[in-house]
Design an enzyme around this catalytic site. Sequence first.
Site, PDB file in Angstrom:
ATOM      1  N   CYS A  39      65.043  33.450 -78.768  1.00  0.00           N
ATOM      2  CA  CYS A  39      64.733  33.205 -80.177  1.00  0.00           C
ATOM      3  C   CYS A  39      64.672  34.525 -80.954  1.00  0.00           C
ATOM      4  O   CYS A  39      65.697  35.159 -81.160  1.00  0.00           O
ATOM      5  CB  CYS A  39      63.465  32.371 -80.314  1.00  0.00           C
ATOM      6  N   HIS A  82      64.428  27.768 -77.252  1.00  0.00           N
ATOM      7  CA  HIS A  82      63.267  28.086 -76.409  1.00  0.00           C
ATOM      8  C   HIS A  82      63.399  27.390 -75.049  1.00  0.00           C
ATOM      9  O   HIS A  82      62.861  26.301 -74.846  1.00  0.00           O
ATOM     10  CB  HIS A  82      61.973  27.665 -77.111  1.00  0.00           C
ATOM     11  N   GLU A 128      61.978  28.092 -72.348  1.00  0.00           N
ATOM     12  CA  GLU A 128      60.680  28.004 -71.666  1.00  0.00           C
ATOM     13  C   GLU A 128      59.937  26.731 -72.038  1.00  0.00           C
ATOM     14  O   GLU A 128      59.040  26.286 -71.314  1.00  0.00           O
ATOM     15  CB  GLU A 128      59.821  29.232 -71.988  1.00  0.00           C
TER      16      GLU A 128
END
Length: 238
Positions: A113, A213, A215
């Site tokens: 990001c 993202h 994660e």
Amino acid sequence: MTAPRIGCTTYREPARWGEWDEIADLLPAQYTSAVQRAGGVALLLPPGPPQLAAPALDGVDALLIAGGPDVEPARYGAERHPKTGGAREERDEWELALVDAALARDLPLLAVCRGMQVLNVARGGTLLQHLPDVVGTDRHSPLVGEHGRHAVRLEAGSRIADIVGERTEIATHHHQAVDRLGDGLVACGWADDQVIEAVELPACSWAFGVQWHPEAHDGDALFAAFVAAAGNPERDSS
């Protein structure tokens, strides 16, 4: 077997816990959990003097540049847009220096990001400061304090498509994006509105930026490939 050590950049923000209300170096646990699920050890690299960036990398096998606030526009020669957030000069300086040092020694690099935007600026590129002005909607950051979802198309035959597939649904939360690509960077992923969602630096053994993202949603394959690259004994990181 020694687990690869993944250096992860952090936020530096006001925070509260227990009786304390102080400036803290912090990182959402989703990042470290993703590294750990992939078999890596997560080590936090909080903002510091840029001259310490290279020594900081002596202790890690790969670098993760995390998400966060907007990059200072002056760093890519632009005037500040009214919607651009306040600068975090310490973090900008530190992460730009870390990227330069990591690329110089060919450390595996995953830029997430804001991290992808830092990578682009480090290579001399520029940013779009407010995407709704460009694409006409807020689909890339539709929710306050939550990730939205949309599809991303990855370049057929690219290394990142081999990892995540040629089309995948991602977690999104950003109002800025890559504009002019930095030196050596190649776009390899796009949203349906043509916003660049992934970049690669082919001159390096393993260096990717993703605007989404991983994660937070369906990113285990990408983190597994990242940690595997960090643990590759044939990689020259001198």
